[in-house]
Design an enzyme around this catalytic site. Structure first.
Site, PDB file in Angstrom:
ATOM      1  N   ASP A   8      47.594  32.868  55.054  1.00 40.01           N
ATOM      2  CA  ASP A   8      47.253  33.863  56.061  1.00 40.01           C
ATOM      3  C   ASP A   8      46.126  34.690  55.458  1.00 40.01           C
ATOM      4  OD1 ASP A   8      47.038  36.079  57.695  1.00 40.01           O
ATOM      5  OD2 ASP A   8      49.098  36.789  57.377  1.00 40.01           O
ATOM      6  N   LYS A  70      36.602  40.127  56.883  1.00 40.64           N
ATOM      7  CA  LYS A  70      36.997  39.118  57.876  1.00 40.64           C
ATOM      8  C   LYS A  70      36.331  39.385  59.232  1.00 40.64           C
ATOM      9  CE  LYS A  70      41.194  37.408  60.154  1.00 40.64           C
ATOM     10  NZ  LYS A  70      42.654  37.371  60.056  1.00 40.64           N
ATOM     11  N   GLU A 169      46.755  32.395  64.465  1.00 45.37           N
ATOM     12  CA  GLU A 169      47.816  33.257  63.914  1.00 45.37           C
ATOM     13  C   GLU A 169      49.045  33.332  64.829  1.00 45.37           C
ATOM     14  OE1 GLU A 169      45.632  36.838  63.074  1.00 45.37           O
ATOM     15  OE2 GLU A 169      44.504  35.870  61.473  1.00 45.37           O
ATOM     16  N   ASP A 191      51.171  41.627  67.893  1.00 45.47           N
ATOM     17  CA  ASP A 191      50.803  41.770  66.488  1.00 45.47           C
ATOM     18  C   ASP A 191      50.154  43.138  66.251  1.00 45.47           C
ATOM     19  OD1 ASP A 191      49.593  41.692  63.996  1.00 45.47           O
ATOM     20  OD2 ASP A 191      48.705  39.705  64.235  1.00 45.47           O
TER      21      ASP A 191
END
Ligand code: AMP
Length: 613
Positions: A8, A70, A169, A191
């Site tokens: 992850d 990211k 994800e 999330d």
């Protein structure tokens, strides 16, 4: 034991997991920690340090400590106009790239991510002993486009990993809970992390996951809750907010109190501030009142995602919680109320994505479960054909993985190679689309024009990577290239390409039809002229009049450039040629019967039929 690892690669933290006989497990570092801060800092000598020490500022000052990279993966700096906000480190770049200068060097988001991945790879190797682990599954947000996925894959390869799959994800979270076992269903993945909020709606059909919709807010997460609680604690001494040191101390206390309030009804916060002692008891009830507006803000994207997927809360079969902030009881309650069902929260919400990646890794390593995932292509893909027209092999919004195949041939006698020009876009003409790759398939034996059969296959794998294969079927000559579909095509460009296709649609279509008609005429005219000459010695002149008239008609309309007239003339020519072609075929057959070289004749007969002349 699985030898493929699941990673992850998070904005704030990253984790690595693998499959054990007891199920997927997180691989801890030497000190037993699961999370690796996704942070890289460069010391005075330019040596990189990854993780906790870098995050704590122990390696270098803020201008050489990089985090949240990211966000920049596979994107150009110009895309961030206005939404970048304050970043403590320098950022450079252009339309296609982002670079971080540190000392005398510059790093790309892919390089920094590669350093995080390499650290996790080493951690897994150390923990698991003798293995050299080089195969991995890496997760990305469901909304990542091809370029962002390709950049993630590149980072993996740079870190010495063979990236077997780029996994969404939310799909990973669903896999961690074994939801693939139910075969069909609709799943919402909520999330809420430290800095971002994402919600995805997945459809599971026959064990295959498809992302139906995603929504979120990239400025909303646990950090906002910490801000709120810090502000509440300092409400009577606001002058301390100016003092970075005190502010940080209060912030750390606020975060700790927030975490405790997830399991306790009350928390006492004590700190000796320069303005006097701070001593507050916070009840969960009051904390919930404080953060209710933030929690409510997450519900709007949920409704939006449902609406985009054409669903209502009642259609959702399972809800999965991801991210540390979903430990907050109020969050769980509100999510349960919205979707009308109790969400899955049995697993550690910080770890579920990595655990799911390990499940997928095990599948790819030959384990028992078989799971696929689906996505769509943002733009159409095809190749350039005669006259500069794009022949579309894969339409935009096609579900991937997918494959398309089409056969082409040569235009000139004796041609021993063919150029394959791979294009992406929605316009009719090659020149108006984006050129992705050009390669030549060469080395097949010389044959008459139209005889070679070049089969072009487009294969987009589950990671969105395009492979193009050209194969000449008669000789077996084959070439394959890997193409990066929209690497460097920024979202704005995708939109522009779609808009252009819309604006120029009618005019493009007419131009395409004209070119196609002319290409066809180009192919048929020399053959027809040849046939006319050949037949002059074999049939009375009067019998040739319909054919020669049709031929003149085609030559005239070709020069005029009206595609309807050209097509009509082509049809007329074909009809007029019919009796002559039959006559020639009969002659070929007779020659064959007279036992000349049979193969040669057969080839001619085949060719005559194929050419229709
Ligand atoms: P992530 O980005 O998923 O690692 O999420 C980290 C966020 O979760 C941070 O804002 C943490 O403060 C928050 N968090 C972690 N544990 C808890 C907890 N027990 N209760 C509330 N928030 C938590």
């Amino acid at each position: 034991m699985g030898k493929v690892i699941g990673i992850d690669l998070g904005t704030t933290n990253s984790l690595v997991a693998w499959m054990t006989p007891q199920g997927p497990q997180i691989v801890p570092d030497n000190e037993g920690r699961a999370l690796l801060p996704s942070c890289v800092a460069f010391d005075e000598q330019g040596k990189p340090q990854v993780g906790r020490l870098a995050r704590q500022g122990a390696v270098a000052g803020p201008e050489r400590t990089f985090f949240s990279f990211k966000r920049f993966m596979g994107r150009g700096l110009t895309e961030f106009a206005g939404e970048l906000g304050y970043m403590p480190y320098p950022i450079e770049g252009d339309e296609r790239t982002v670079r971080f200068p540190a000392g005398s060097k510059e790093y790309s988001p892919v390089q920094l991510s590669a350093m995080v991945l390499a650290t996790l790879k080493r951690r897994a190797e150390r923990y698991l002993g003798e293995f050299i682990l080089n195969e991995a599954v890496i997760t990305v947000p469901a909304y990542f486009n091809d370029a962002q996925r390709q950049a993630t894959k590149d980072a993996g390869e740079m870190a010495g990993l063979d990236v077997l799959r780029i996994l969404n994800e939310p799909t990973a979270a669903a896999l961690a809970y074994g939801l693939d076992q139910r075969k069909t269903g609709t799943i919402a993945v909520y999330d809420l992390g430290g800095g971002t909020f994402d919600v995805s709606v997945l459809r599971l059909e026959g064990g295959v996951f498809q992302v139906l919709a995603t929504a979120g807010d990239n400025q909303l997460g646990g950090d906002n809750i910490d801000d709120l609680l810090t502000a509440a604690l300092l409400s009577e001494t606001p002058e301390l907010i100016q003092d970075r040191n005190w502010l940080n101390q209060v912030r750390n206390l606020a975060e700790a109190a927030k975490k405790d309030l997830s399991t306790q009804e009350t928390v006492r916060v004590i700190l000796d501030l320069p303005t006097g002692p701070l001593d507050r008891t916070i009840r969960r009830e009051d904390f919930e009142t404080l953060i209710t507006p933030l929690v409510e803000r997450t519900l709007k994207p949920c409704t939006q995602a449902l609406q985009d997927a054409g669903l209502t809360p009642g259609d959702i079969d399972e809800v999965v919680l991801v991210g540390g902030s979903t430990r907050i009881p109020l969050v769980k309650r509100r999510v349960a109320e919205l979707f009308g069902r109790t969400p899955h929260d049995e697993l550690n919400p910080d770890e579920v994505v990595a655990l799911g990646a390990a499940v997928q890794a095990d599948v790819l390593a030959g384990g028992t479960r078989d799971v696929l995932l689906l996505d769509v292509t943002p733009l159409s893909l095809g190749i350039e054909t005669l006259g500069g027209v794009m022949a579309r092999l894969i339409d935009r919004n096609s579900t991937i993985p997918c494959q398309a195949r089409e056969t082409f041939t040569t235009a000139v006698d004796g041609q021993t190679g063919i150029e394959v020009h791979v294009l992406q876009g929605e316009r009719e003409l090659a020149q108006d689309n984006r050129s992705l790759e050009r390669f030549t398939l060469k080395g097949f034996p010389p044959m008459p024009a139209g005889l070679p059969k070049v089969e072009v296959t487009f294969l987009i794998d589950a990671n969105g990577i395009l492979n193009v294969t050209a194969h000449e079927l008669r000789s077996g000559v084959e070439t394959t290239v890997e193409v990066r579909p929209s690497y460097g095509v920024v979202d704005a460009q995708v939109e522009q390409m779609l808009e252009d296709a819309f604006i120029h649609g009618e005019e493009d279509l007419q131009q395409r039809q004209r070119i196609e008609a002319q290409v066809e005429a180009d192919r048929r005219l020399p053959k027809a002229e040849e046939l006319l000459v050949e037949m002059q010695s074999q049939v009375p002149e009067a019998d040739l009049i319909p054919f020669s008239t049709a031929l003149t008609e085609l030559q005239t309309s070709y020069a005029g450039g009206n595609y309807k007239a050209i097509n009509a003339a082509l049809e007329a020519l074909e009809a007029a040629a019919q009796p002559l072609v039959e006559l020639r075929m009969n002659q070929s057959v007779q020659q064959a019967l007279q036992n000349t070289k049979l193969d040669e004749v057969l080839a001619k007969v085949e060719q005559a039929r194929r050419e229709g002349l």
